[in-house]
Design an enzyme around this catalytic site. Structure first.
Site, mmCIF file in Angstrom:
data_model
loop_
_atom_site.group_PDB
_atom_site.id
_atom_site.type_symbol
_atom_site.label_atom_id
_atom_site.label_comp_id
_atom_site.label_asym_id
_atom_site.label_seq_id
_atom_site.Cartn_x
_atom_site.Cartn_y
_atom_site.Cartn_z
ATOM 1 N N CYS A 136 0.729 -1.250 -0.134
ATOM 2 C CA CYS A 136 -0.227 -0.132 0.121
ATOM 3 C C CYS A 136 0.934 1.203 0.072
ATOM 4 O O CYS A 136 0.322 2.309 -0.466
ATOM 5 C CB CYS A 136 -0.908 0.030 1.061
ATOM 6 S SG CYS A 136 -0.166 -0.068 2.897
ATOM 7 N N HIS B 217 -1.953 7.017 3.090
ATOM 8 C CA HIS B 217 -1.002 6.978 3.384
ATOM 9 C C HIS B 217 -0.548 8.399 2.775
ATOM 10 O O HIS B 217 -0.541 8.512 1.524
ATOM 11 C CB HIS B 217 -0.115 6.002 2.626
ATOM 12 C CG HIS B 217 -0.222 4.826 3.629
ATOM 13 N ND1 HIS B 217 -1.052 4.445 4.477
ATOM 14 C CD2 HIS B 217 0.097 3.337 3.103
ATOM 15 C CE1 HIS B 217 -0.958 3.373 5.104
ATOM 16 N NE2 HIS B 217 -0.483 2.661 4.357
#
Lengths: 342, 342, 342, 342
Positions: free
Chosen positions: D148, D241
């Protein structure tokens, strides 16, 4: 159908931004006019506004000029989310000048001739405006919605009052930071903390609840004959006021009868199923239940017996939608469907 | 004076770590023996323990070997913070083998012959252990402290009960995540959220409060003759349980008399001024008041009248110090000064 | 020894409060005089100040009157944490009037004749004040400490520069909300968020680092001949700036040699072991390492090779102690021990 | 068109739940089969799964039985989000048995004959499966998506590599807690904290980036000839993120040329405008930009010059959509449109 043009007083604040967001694509209303403080007046909305809603600012609002809060040029229907320091004088001026002010501000809520309205609960209180116009000789009018903490409490109580009568209500709130507007609560005050005080909030909840659940007879509201006590707290949640509620009823009830009263409750104008009931043992929660019915539901759950009063449960509602901008919008929808905006 | 050697059952958990931290430099007690689950047994404490207390692990504990939870080789006095799944059997085994188990676990709290103790509130309940040894034929004994949510409630109520008598108590808690141990609450469950349910907590608060404030006569506790109702919630706070409390008293009282009752309250064994009273309108708060009296105070404030019951206020206490490890340690201090450890 | 009387400019702000807190029980200095904005002037400190430090306000400060920021009546030595909007003019006025201003404000930091000082790193830069007084004809002087983000970076780099020479430095910060003062960051901006922009911060870090690590020769600082690039971010942490740093050195080094350089580094005036080195793979962390050396350490860890530059590591320092009030206090301690305050 | 039946391996975990959520109303695929660990097998999905996605669990999944992770009865196409401890063996077993496994797990990503795929970046790497089937003699196949944290980095770099060539990349991440799954990060570890370590993450980012941006020639991937260095951190954000990135390019570029490269970038299969570029000085932010393109965009902004490398900017992507379940789903969509699922 041609849409009704509307304006917003206090358009750059948190609740003003919610109005702009909720009115995008509204079937009946269309924003044509935005007003805010002198500091913002003269700029476009995009330049004046520090947009804080997660959904992007509607493009239709980008280039609307921000006006001063003066009646000249404003459309008939105005949503107001002015700060209470200036709302009193400004809203009165607009009402005198013939405008319909649908206000989220606290200034006029407890006036005897001003409707304090939740369409799902007390739509008949809207008739107070006749008295208002007669006595104040205004060409316009002011209609208000309750405080963001009151609304969840009242929506969960209304079905109980209707079927069993209310005697005593004790409520503790855990309120979201967005309830304090923007910039609002400094991070240094709330990170890892609980603040057990919100100025004026407990008093508002205690008196607004009794007006909302009071009877409107002959152009007057008789306050509900029950007592309310509130403990209000701020916690580190973005949106959503969670409330723990204990209640004693006038007439005998059982847990299943209360569940049924919540489930059966129907109301003007939208015939929706409100409040929304959850049966999991750990719900409602802001994380999962905040946006039920697009943020317009009050979600109740954890119903059980209370040793001190009789029953206890948890209620959750979205404080800037159901508790502010969405509440005012629903008031205006009721007014339109009842012919008050013709 | 030679220090008394002590051991800890469940030494690697959150409360076990607090024991290790609080016992460093203790004038009477000295850690000599640590026990934990089989997974940890055989390692040094430093290797077995994922230390989560902000203050560094005391160097004296680094190299202590972690034992299995078996009586062989354990010192007479043991602090227990075992998980309730294993505490029942393990603590019984230690008591039978002659050890004094000062336990933070919930298993034995409501047994009729086991003291549930807050030295500032009901030191005389300690005499229950005579009954316990007689009936159970144990060479040792078990003494317990209350649940972390009960302790702040009871400490704030004790002075009111003593002077005015208690009739009804309604409490809503906003509890810290450390109360659930480690790893405890997943961040995904609590970030920006309120969880209005903590399994078994409301029941514990309701019954423990009545035992703690009950009368101990002829080796038996008569439960307090008042009613308690609790709403328990988890909020995103690290340490410190905040509680909003409404109370009805048996005898007439005024706001100043209640303040005076709190201020005058003195108790065995330490003659400290507890609870600690604050007069600011927005206190107590975890951020500022958590460590009052080194985390051993219950801080009360916001006293005002309650329309439903009679008075309302806010109480705060440190859940892993006053509500767990510090509570057990104070129990042991009382036991030592009363001669129970000779 | 009689303590030296000191004053604080900007005493009611976050850094001002830290000064008051750190100066309690200081062996050399004693607060006698507090000044703040006109809004606060005339009140006692307790009334003027919304105290936000966790430790309670020292009683000795409660009743000190808050003065306007004017030299009349002020002691010789003044700590300044004025907002940069007013610090420029005010600090100049005090220095002209003969006061020693030890300032945390950014206004004078990059002036060629004003020391930008970290006593552990470049104590010799203090000699710049001779030039300052000569050129500006001030009877007093101004000495500054760096930005709160610069300080951790520089303290971790200084030992590397000294032993290996610096070539390139790339730093990303995750900064605490207290760095923005009070009220500072609105909760609505940072709850569950990262803000990848702090106005002016990256520029300050890039130029202050090169001045601090520059050579002071003949009353002039030659900027360090290495390059620095910074990415600055705000995260939801109360205190403590965490920084990830990649570095290329002029001379060959190995991982153990770098560890040794950090461990060997000694400096005026306090001969403490700085920076503080941790070897766990997941440290430093604000939660555990913030208060190392009472908040005056920069804690480094996670040293490893960097594929792009040569080495990388993590540094942490307390932004309102080591990065602000504690930094200025250490500067004043250096000045006193070097005879600049006689 | 009849929808293709699909199954999910690891259906009760966080990423598994995202698969269930994203596949509701999918035009091509329909969930028919769910598998999880033995603990869940035999229950309905609703009973087995502690649902943590904010949107409610699709009703169509409520009563699906949860199977063991065994090929018997499974549909041809399987999405896998198994824990890496068991994924290696299980995915191999399914591929041998003839299933197409589209996996989010890390086990096979770096195998020379397994495509590590971002359809917007390297769709041609899909051809590796021919080699895979030939060598491994599987009737089925395994295709993977990146970590990710890698995905946002690579999506922002791909347009730069294509136009200017990449030389050096230095990245610092501030990663959301949902990236660690559920229960994942304990609140006690991250509340008010930054954790500067995520096991194995930096290594994954460094090597996956070079495979993804490598050239696929003759059934082999030649790793990209640039270097990457990563600093990975965990912060208290739910989803999203954020990455700060510095980059040096092979060929000369200017700030406007880089903006243009991002804006011009088009790719198989969906011809969307990716990455998404923002020009405000403080964006992207998780709060506002997380759901751009329904969570499938990587949002870049704050482009400026970097003194150490050449340019720097910020990238944001949704870690459980674009970084996990959505990535695998896009891979499957590419495979279907390229005829790999016929």
């Amino acid at each position: 159908m041609k849409k009704l043009e509307v304006g917003i007083l206090g358009a750059t604040g948190m609740v003003g931004q919610r109005f702009v967001s909720l009115l995008e694509h509204h079937p009946w209303f269309e924003i044509k006019w935005l007003a805010a403080s002198e500091r913002s007046a003269g700029k476009t909305y995009r330049d004046a506004c520090n947009w804080r809603v997660r959904d992007p600012m509607p493009q239709s609002a980008w280039d609307l000029p921000v006006q001063e809060c003066k009646p000249a040029g404003a459309p008939q229907l105005l949503f107001s989310s002015l700060d209470s320091k200036v709302a009193g004088e400004a809203e009165r001026e607009f009402a005198q000048a013939g405008h319909v002010v649908v206000s989220n501000s606290s200034n006029f809520r407890m006036e005897h001739d001003v409707p304090l309205l939740i369409p799902d609960v007390n739509p008949d209180h809207l008739t107070l405006v006749r008295e208002q116009r007669k006595q104040r000789k205004w060409k316009g009018m002011i209609v208000t919605n309750p405080n963001c903490t009151t609304v969840g409490l009242v929506m969960s109580l209304a079905p109980l009052q209707k079927r069993f009568g209310l005697d005593k209500v004790l409520m503790t709130s855990m309120q979201a930071v967005s309830g304090a507007g923007y910039p609002g609560i400094p991070t240094l005050d709330i990170l890892g903390n609980v603040v057990p005080f919100i100025g004026g909030e407990e008093e508002k909840v205690e008196r607004e609840t009794r007006k909302l659940l009071g009877k409107c007879v002959d152009g007057q509201v008789k306050m509900g004959d029950f007592i309310v006590s509130a403990h209000c707290n701020r916690v580190m949640v973005e949106d959503g006021h969670t409330e723990t509620i204990s209640v004693a009823l006038k007439n005998k009830a059982s847990l299943p009868e209360i569940m049924q009263a919540w489930r059966d409750y129907r109301s003007l104008p939208q015939e929706r199923n409100l409040p929304s009931v959850r049966e999991e043992r750990d719900r409602p929660q802001p994380k999962f239940d905040l946006l039920a019915e697009n943020g317009m539901a009050t979600v109740v759950g954890r119903l059980r017996e209370c040793a001190v009063l009789q029953f206890k449960y948890v209620a959750l509602s979205h404080n800037t939608i159901r508790g502010a901008a969405g509440a005012a919008l629903l008031n205006a929808e009721l007014m339109k469907s009842e012919g008050y905006l013709d």
